[in-house]
Scaffold this motif. Structure first.
Motif, PDB file in Angstrom:
ATOM      1  N   HIS A 121       0.810  -1.223   0.000  1.00 63.78           N
ATOM      2  CA  HIS A 121       0.000   0.000   0.000  1.00 63.78           C
ATOM      3  C   HIS A 121       0.843   1.272   0.000  1.00 63.78           C
ATOM      4  CE1 HIS A 121      -3.590  -2.467   1.659  1.00 63.78           C
ATOM      5  NE2 HIS A 121      -3.304  -2.748   0.404  1.00 63.78           N
ATOM      6  N   ARG A 122       2.004   1.179  -0.634  1.00 64.72           N
ATOM      7  CA  ARG A 122       2.830   2.360  -0.866  1.00 64.72           C
ATOM      8  C   ARG A 122       2.388   2.979  -2.195  1.00 64.72           C
ATOM      9  NH1 ARG A 122       8.036  -1.138   0.484  1.00 64.72           N
ATOM     10  NH2 ARG A 122       7.099  -2.149  -1.308  1.00 64.72           N
ATOM     11  N   ILE A 123       2.418   4.294  -2.270  1.00 64.13           N
ATOM     12  CA  ILE A 123       1.959   4.984  -3.477  1.00 64.13           C
ATOM     13  C   ILE A 123       2.980   4.814  -4.601  1.00 64.13           C
ATOM     14  CG2 ILE A 123       1.376   7.214  -4.488  1.00 64.13           C
ATOM     15  CD1 ILE A 123       0.430   8.074  -1.675  1.00 64.13           C
ATOM     16  N   LEU A 124       2.485   4.272  -5.711  1.00 64.65           N
ATOM     17  CA  LEU A 124       3.281   4.158  -6.929  1.00 64.65           C
ATOM     18  C   LEU A 124       3.087   5.380  -7.808  1.00 64.65           C
ATOM     19  CD1 LEU A 124       2.430   0.457  -7.854  1.00 64.65           C
ATOM     20  CD2 LEU A 124       4.585   1.297  -6.894  1.00 64.65           C
ATOM     21  N   ALA A 125       1.837   5.858  -7.877  1.00 68.72           N
ATOM     22  CA  ALA A 125       1.534   6.996  -8.752  1.00 68.72           C
ATOM     23  C   ALA A 125       0.212   7.624  -8.346  1.00 68.72           C
ATOM     24  CB  ALA A 125       1.459   6.547 -10.205  1.00 68.72           C
ATOM     25  N   TYR A 126       0.055   8.883  -8.726  1.00 71.82           N
ATOM     26  CA  TYR A 126      -1.190   9.631  -8.574  1.00 71.82           C
ATOM     27  C   TYR A 126      -1.528  10.179  -9.952  1.00 71.82           C
ATOM     28  CZ  TYR A 126      -4.148  13.689  -7.653  1.00 71.82           C
ATOM     29  OH  TYR A 126      -5.159  14.616  -7.676  1.00 71.82           O
ATOM     30  N   GLU A 127      -2.759   9.947 -10.395  1.00 71.93           N
ATOM     31  CA  GLU A 127      -3.167  10.479 -11.696  1.00 71.93           C
ATOM     32  C   GLU A 127      -4.549  11.093 -11.617  1.00 71.93           C
ATOM     33  OE1 GLU A 127      -2.734   8.741 -15.465  1.00 71.93           O
ATOM     34  OE2 GLU A 127      -1.085   7.446 -14.832  1.00 71.93           O
ATOM     35  N   GLU A 128      -4.668  12.265 -12.213  1.00 70.59           N
ATOM     36  CA  GLU A 128      -5.974  12.879 -12.399  1.00 70.59           C
ATOM     37  C   GLU A 128      -6.521  12.324 -13.708  1.00 70.59           C
ATOM     38  OE1 GLU A 128      -5.543  17.120 -12.099  1.00 70.59           O
ATOM     39  OE2 GLU A 128      -4.986  16.975  -9.985  1.00 70.59           O
ATOM     40  N   ILE A 129      -7.583  11.540 -13.610  1.00 69.92           N
ATOM     41  CA  ILE A 129      -8.054  10.782 -14.764  1.00 69.92           C
ATOM     42  C   ILE A 129      -9.185  11.489 -15.499  1.00 69.92           C
ATOM     43  CG2 ILE A 129      -9.011   8.565 -15.497  1.00 69.92           C
ATOM     44  CD1 ILE A 129      -7.550   7.317 -13.120  1.00 69.92           C
ATOM     45  N   PHE A 130     -10.091  12.123 -14.762  1.00 70.09           N
ATOM     46  CA  PHE A 130     -11.219  12.811 -15.387  1.00 70.09           C
ATOM     47  C   PHE A 130     -11.347  14.215 -14.819  1.00 70.09           C
ATOM     48  CE2 PHE A 130     -12.369   8.298 -15.401  1.00 70.09           C
ATOM     49  CZ  PHE A 130     -12.598   8.094 -16.750  1.00 70.09           C
ATOM     50  N   ARG A 131     -11.737  15.132 -15.685  1.00 69.75           N
ATOM     51  CA  ARG A 131     -11.999  16.518 -15.278  1.00 69.75           C
ATOM     52  C   ARG A 131     -13.413  16.841 -15.706  1.00 69.75           C
ATOM     53  NH1 ARG A 131     -11.967  21.832 -17.280  1.00 69.75           N
ATOM     54  NH2 ARG A 131     -11.033  23.327 -15.863  1.00 69.75           N
ATOM     55  N   GLY A 132     -14.180  17.408 -14.791  1.00 63.70           N
ATOM     56  CA  GLY A 132     -15.571  17.711 -15.092  1.00 63.70           C
ATOM     57  C   GLY A 132     -15.882  19.186 -15.017  1.00 63.70           C
ATOM     58  N   SER A 133     -17.127  19.470 -14.706  1.00 64.41           N
ATOM     59  CA  SER A 133     -17.606  20.843 -14.607  1.00 64.41           C
ATOM     60  C   SER A 133     -17.666  21.257 -13.140  1.00 64.41           C
ATOM     61  CB  SER A 133     -18.987  20.946 -15.249  1.00 64.41           C
ATOM     62  OG  SER A 133     -19.911  20.177 -14.502  1.00 64.41           O
ATOM     63  N   LEU A 134     -18.377  22.305 -12.896  1.00 64.51           N
ATOM     64  CA  LEU A 134     -18.523  22.832 -11.537  1.00 64.51           C
ATOM     65  C   LEU A 134     -19.174  21.831 -10.597  1.00 64.51           C
ATOM     66  CD1 LEU A 134     -18.293  25.259  -9.614  1.00 64.51           C
ATOM     67  CD2 LEU A 134     -20.519  26.007 -10.459  1.00 64.51           C
ATOM     68  N   CYS A 135     -20.106  21.019 -11.108  1.00 62.62           N
ATOM     69  CA  CYS A 135     -20.864  20.154 -10.197  1.00 62.62           C
ATOM     70  C   CYS A 135     -20.839  18.669 -10.549  1.00 62.62           C
ATOM     71  CB  CYS A 135     -22.304  20.643 -10.097  1.00 62.62           C
ATOM     72  SG  CYS A 135     -23.142  20.682 -11.679  1.00 62.62           S
TER      73      CYS A 135
END
Length: 106
Positions: A19-33
């Protein structure tokens, strides 16, 4: 990293068998809500890493970190989808200006 965003962002932490972090990725970007999230794209992204577990995270630009019914429902779908590849979804964090909540996926 997610708290001050003006739009919703869905991210994944990819973890090894300790459970050590290998990577962090922002996969989806949406709108305000909202944002549209496709579990198959998460699985595809996950194949880039040799990971045994994941933590999902997204922000609520409204500031309220309480999980909605759709957050809870999606967490179960994602957990089931990842389990087909023997990957464990440890948690789904929801970040707001008022704090962080978890959906209780463990």
């Amino acid at each position: 990293m997610l708290q001050g965003r003006e739009h919703e962002v869905f991210s994944m932490l990819f973890l090894d068998n300790q459970h050590r972090i290998l990577a962090y990725e922002e996969i989806f970007r949406g709108s305000l809500c909202s944002t549209i999230i496709y579990p198959r794209e998460i699985v595809k992204c996950r194949l880039s890493y040799i990971c045994s577990a994941n933590i999902a995270a997204h922000n609520n630009p409204s500031g309220n970190p309480a999980p909605s019914l759709s957050d809870k429902s999606f967490t179960e779908v994602l957990k089931d989808t990842l389990s087909l590849g023997d990957i464990h979804l440890l948690d789904h964090l929801i970040v707001g200006t008022e704090g962080v909540c978890v959906t209780g996926s463990m």
